[in-house]
Design a protein around this motif. Structure first.
Motif, PDB file in Angstrom:
ATOM      1  N   ILE A  76       0.855  -1.179   0.000  1.00 11.91           N
ATOM      2  CA  ILE A  76       0.000   0.000   0.000  1.00 11.91           C
ATOM      3  C   ILE A  76       0.892   1.230   0.000  1.00 11.91           C
ATOM      4  N   VAL A  77       0.609   2.176  -0.893  1.00 12.54           N
ATOM      5  CA  VAL A  77       1.339   3.441  -0.931  1.00 12.54           C
ATOM      6  C   VAL A  77       0.452   4.510  -0.322  1.00 12.54           C
ATOM      7  N   GLY A  78       0.957   5.169   0.722  1.00 11.71           N
ATOM      8  CA  GLY A  78       0.183   6.239   1.345  1.00 11.71           C
ATOM      9  C   GLY A  78       0.399   6.286   2.837  1.00 11.71           C
ATOM     10  N   ALA A  79       0.079   7.450   3.425  1.00 10.61           N
ATOM     11  CA  ALA A  79       0.295   7.634   4.859  1.00 10.61           C
ATOM     12  C   ALA A  79      -0.896   8.276   5.542  1.00 10.61           C
ATOM     13  N   GLY A  80      -2.009   8.400   4.840  1.00  6.48           N
ATOM     14  CA  GLY A  80      -3.195   9.006   5.420  1.00  6.48           C
ATOM     15  C   GLY A  80      -4.131   7.971   6.008  1.00  6.48           C
ATOM     16  N   ASN A  81      -5.277   8.446   6.491  1.00  3.28           N
ATOM     17  CA  ASN A  81      -6.241   7.529   7.102  1.00  3.28           C
ATOM     18  C   ASN A  81      -6.761   6.494   6.116  1.00  3.28           C
ATOM     19  N   SER A  82      -6.961   6.896   4.862  1.00  3.47           N
ATOM     20  CA  SER A  82      -7.463   5.932   3.867  1.00  3.47           C
ATOM     21  C   SER A  82      -6.488   4.779   3.690  1.00  3.47           C
ATOM     22  N   ALA A  83      -5.194   5.096   3.657  1.00  2.79           N
ATOM     23  CA  ALA A  83      -4.183   4.046   3.529  1.00  2.79           C
ATOM     24  C   ALA A  83      -4.175   3.163   4.769  1.00  2.79           C
ATOM     25  N   GLY A  84      -4.290   3.770   5.949  1.00  4.17           N
ATOM     26  CA  GLY A  84      -4.310   2.989   7.183  1.00  4.17           C
ATOM     27  C   GLY A  84      -5.520   2.086   7.279  1.00  4.17           C
ATOM     28  N   GLN A  85      -6.702   2.608   6.894  1.00  4.85           N
ATOM     29  CA  GLN A  85      -7.912   1.780   6.906  1.00  4.85           C
ATOM     30  C   GLN A  85      -7.781   0.618   5.943  1.00  4.85           C
TER      31      GLN A  85
ATOM     32  N   THR B 230       2.380  -4.480   3.438  1.00 11.00           N
ATOM     33  CA  THR B 230       3.483  -3.542   3.640  1.00 11.00           C
ATOM     34  C   THR B 230       3.019  -2.144   3.263  1.00 11.00           C
ATOM     35  N   LEU B 231       3.106  -1.230   4.212  1.00  9.45           N
ATOM     36  CA  LEU B 231       2.701   0.154   4.010  1.00  9.45           C
ATOM     37  C   LEU B 231       3.932   0.972   3.645  1.00  9.45           C
ATOM     38  N   LEU B 232       3.923   1.555   2.455  1.00  4.19           N
ATOM     39  CA  LEU B 232       5.065   2.316   1.953  1.00  4.19           C
ATOM     40  C   LEU B 232       4.822   3.799   2.181  1.00  4.19           C
ATOM     41  N   VAL B 233       5.694   4.448   2.960  1.00  2.90           N
ATOM     42  CA  VAL B 233       5.502   5.834   3.378  1.00  2.90           C
ATOM     43  C   VAL B 233       6.717   6.668   2.989  1.00  2.90           C
ATOM     44  N   ARG B 234       6.501   7.764   2.292  1.00  3.12           N
ATOM     45  CA  ARG B 234       7.612   8.633   1.881  1.00  3.12           C
ATOM     46  C   ARG B 234       8.234   9.366   3.065  1.00  3.12           C
ATOM     47  N   GLY B 235       7.397   9.720   4.023  1.00  2.00           N
ATOM     48  CA  GLY B 235       7.899  10.488   5.163  1.00  2.00           C
ATOM     49  C   GLY B 235       8.593   9.622   6.196  1.00  2.00           C
TER      50      GLY B 235
ATOM     51  N   ASN C  81       1.658  -9.180  -6.437  1.00  5.01           N
ATOM     52  CA  ASN C  81       0.578  -9.061  -7.430  1.00  5.01           C
ATOM     53  C   ASN C  81      -0.366  -7.913  -7.110  1.00  5.01           C
ATOM     54  N   ALA C  82      -0.095  -7.156  -6.030  1.00  4.40           N
ATOM     55  CA  ALA C  82      -1.059  -6.132  -5.612  1.00  4.40           C
ATOM     56  C   ALA C  82      -0.373  -4.897  -5.069  1.00  4.40           C
ATOM     57  N   LEU C  83      -0.744  -3.746  -5.623  1.00  9.44           N
ATOM     58  CA  LEU C  83      -0.259  -2.454  -5.152  1.00  9.44           C
ATOM     59  C   LEU C  83      -1.452  -1.508  -5.069  1.00  9.44           C
ATOM     60  N   PHE C  84      -1.820  -1.122  -3.854  1.00  8.55           N
ATOM     61  CA  PHE C  84      -2.939  -0.209  -3.629  1.00  8.55           C
ATOM     62  C   PHE C  84      -2.382   1.171  -3.316  1.00  8.55           C
ATOM     63  N   THR C  85      -2.919   2.188  -3.985  1.00  7.99           N
ATOM     64  CA  THR C  85      -2.353   3.525  -3.888  1.00  7.99           C
ATOM     65  C   THR C  85      -3.355   4.510  -3.309  1.00  7.99           C
ATOM     66  N   PHE C  86      -2.909   5.245  -2.280  1.00 11.70           N
ATOM     67  CA  PHE C  86      -3.719   6.276  -1.630  1.00 11.70           C
ATOM     68  C   PHE C  86      -2.839   7.496  -1.408  1.00 11.70           C
ATOM     69  N   ILE C  87      -2.485   8.200  -2.472  1.00 13.19           N
ATOM     70  CA  ILE C  87      -1.575   9.336  -2.327  1.00 13.19           C
ATOM     71  C   ILE C  87      -2.231  10.616  -2.823  1.00 13.19           C
ATOM     72  N   GLY C  88      -2.116  11.659  -1.991  1.00 11.03           N
ATOM     73  CA  GLY C  88      -2.531  12.983  -2.397  1.00 11.03           C
ATOM     74  C   GLY C  88      -3.973  13.088  -2.818  1.00 11.03           C
ATOM     75  N   ALA C  89      -4.315  14.232  -3.338  1.00  7.67           N
ATOM     76  CA  ALA C  89      -5.692  14.473  -3.751  1.00  7.67           C
ATOM     77  C   ALA C  89      -5.717  15.536  -4.828  1.00  7.67           C
ATOM     78  N   MET C  90      -6.447  15.253  -5.898  1.00  8.37           N
ATOM     79  CA  MET C  90      -6.611  16.206  -6.984  1.00  8.37           C
ATOM     80  C   MET C  90      -8.100  16.489  -7.161  1.00  8.37           C
TER      81      MET C  90
END
Length: 553
Positions: free
Chosen positions: A375-384, A397-402, A459-468
């Motif tokens: 999972i890519v992301g560090a917000g609540n959506s990624a945590g949930q 595995t939670l991947l966090v840039r910070g 086989n799986a990468l879930f992305t929750f980064i930023g907002a547009m």
């Protein structure tokens, strides 16, 4: 549920009529009785029953039929309905053939002609067979069945659309024998287009668009009136809250939603910090409740439907829909929310929907039983999403840039992640590249500080980064910041100066845009608080400003 089927087959019309009569007399109240005058006709009927997902309890076939004997029919029928009980109706002279066929066609029983009186020579045998069948029978799924390839982006799109619109469906992987047979029955093709959607009435759709699915299942896409007091664009928490309060206070209200009610929050697997729900609730459940509440007060919800442009004509606000039609209103509310940003790494576009997903944890979680997911992301959506996926995946595995989660994720989620054994958090890490031909097979991870890289299989990468924000269609209508978020209230004024083109003596209301009578709520708004409760509150508050605006017309 439809009554289970008893089907009898005989080429002799008088015998067929007599057996049907006796079956209907005894079992007609609990079973549906069907008859066929040949094995071929009966097989076609069974295929249609299979496509409609109707259960078959008993097959009673005469042995001496031209073109296809009773034994031959029962052998073929066993491939379609393996759990159905099979009985052969035969003359005394054919008894030896019937006995030999017990093993070959796995016949449960054979009955001799004539069977009169049925109370002694027919019903006792069938009663026993039906009792055994009922003890092992599990009710069939009653709803839409989706047959497709697990790694097909189109299949993912269909599943996601059905799930987010709260349409129950059953997923069947095309690799299974059951799915393959259904595809053949429905399309008469060995290499059909997929996904294939089967409906309870026996009809189907092949590789449909969201619009085609919506029309088939009866979603409302067209308004009942040409003019409304309030048009809301977007059915996220903010838009739904505005619809509830607006409609309950007498405003003719319509919501226009391009995908599904709930917005980004609707994809959340668990919201635990929403007031009034101490054990939490899913985003889908919150959306379903809000939709029901909006309907209760008379609000209309059009989905999937998209607004492509908006213009003002005096006191009227006019929106153009994707189908070219127009709707007019006194007031307009923008609640379109935001979309997750796409990962900008080599190979990502080709694999989107085939292992790479944006905010789709609930839809795809079951497919990754006992697998390793990222999972890519560090917000609540990624945590949930991490917590939800951890129930199925072997390792998350939670991947966090910070360098920490505390800056962007609620403490309750951080605590839960730390206590979950199969969740790992990798800080200062980003995805550098993804690999795979027809599906995701591996990703390369890079450490931001050390530049160290590693390639890991997955086989799986879930992305929750930023907002547009989805505001491109408003660029010449209302003022936005440099990122596209809509300016409202005091933010529309520069150095105390009213927005360009502002025609009223008063200042813009708190949630009003640079155009009088057009409001914005939720994540699409400049400097909004990215929380579900905040969006709901803004939707409710904006309705009070709308009343004030309408009173001034």
């Amino acid at each position: 549920m439809a009554k289970p089927v008893l089907i009898t087959i005989d080429d002799d019309p008088q015998v067929l009529w007599a057996i049907e009569r006796d079956l209907r007399h005894k079992y007609g109240s609990d079973f549906r009785i069907l008859r066929a005058d040949s094995g071929a006709t009966a097989l076609e009927a069974l295929k249609q029953l299979k496509l409609r997902n109707e259960p078959v309890a008993l097959l009673l076939a005469d042995q001496r039929m031209p073109q296809m004997t009773g034994v031959e029919f029962l052998e073929k029928a066993m491939e379609i309905f393996p759990q159905a009980k099979r009985a052969l109706l035969t003359a005394y002279a054919d008894t030896d053939d019937a006995i030999r066929a017990i093993n070959k066609a796995k016949i449960d029983y054979y009955l001799l002609k004539p069977w009169s009186p049925p109370e002694e020579r027919l019903y006792p045998v069938l009663n026993d067979l039906l009792e055994v069948w009922q003890t092992s029978f599990l009710p069939y799924f009653e709803g839409v069945r989706v047959i497709g390839d697990r790694w097909s982006p189109k299949s993912h799109q269909v599943k996601d659309f059905l799930a987010r619109n709260h349409i129950p469906y059953q997923w069947l992987d095309v690799e299974s024998d059951e799915a393959n047979r259904l595809v053949t029955y429905a399309t008469s093709s060995d290499v059909p287009q997929l996904p294939l959607l089967l409906f309870p009435n026996g009809s189907n759709l092949i590789a449909p668009t969201n619009i085609e699915i919506a029309e088939k299942i009866g979603l409302k896409m067209r308004p009942t009136m040409p003019f409304y007091d309030l048009i809301i664009v977007g059915a996220g928490p903010g838009g739904l809250a505005a619809a509830v309060y607006g409609a309950s206070e007498g405003l003719d209200t319509v919501i226009i939603e391009r995908e599904a009610p709930g917005g980004q929050a609707g994809t959340s697997s668990r919201i635990e910090n929403y007031l009034g729900f101490p054990v939490g609730l899913t985003g889908g459940d919150l959306a379903r409740r809000a939709v029901a509440q909006a309907h209760k007060f008379g609000a209309e919800i059009l989905t999937p439907q998209e607004v492509t442009s908006v213009r003002t004509e005096g006191q009227y606000r006019i929106v153009t829909l994707a189908d070219g039609s127009e709707l007019s209103s006194h007031t307009l509310m923008i609640a379109t929310g935001v979309s997750y940003r796409k990962l900008d790494v080599p190979g990502i576009d080709r694999l989107t929907g085939a292992g790479v997903y944006y905010g789709a944890a609930i839809t795809e979680a079951l497919s990754y039983q006992d697998e390793d997911v990222f999972i890519v992301g560090a917000g609540n959506s990624a945590g949930q999403a991490a917590m939800y996926l951890s129930k199925y995946a072997r390792r998350v595995t939670l991947l966090v840039r910070g360098d920490s989660l505390t800056k962007s994720m609620s403490k309750y989620l951080i605590d839960q992640i730390e206590l979950t054994d199969n969740i790992t958090v990798k800080l200062l890490t980003q995805v550098a590249e993804v690999f795979g031909k027809d599906k995701l097979e591996a990703i390369t991870l890079a450490n931001i500080e050390t530049s160290e890289v590693e390639t890991v299989p997955t086989n799986a990468l879930f992305t929750f980064i930023g907002a547009m924000p989805r505001t491109h269609w408003l660029q010449d209508v209302v003022e936005r910041d440099k990122y596209g978020f809509i300016l409202t209230g005091p933010d529309t004024m520069q150095n105390g100066t009213l927005p360009k083109g502002w025609t009223l003596e008063r200042n813009p209301f708190l949630l009003e845009t640079s155009v009088p009578g057009i409001f914005a709520v939720g994540d699409v708004r400049h400097k909004s608080v990215k929380r579900v409760a905040s969006a709901v509150g803004e939707g409710a508050i904006a309705v009070q400003f709308i009343h004030q605006y309408l009173a001034s017309l």
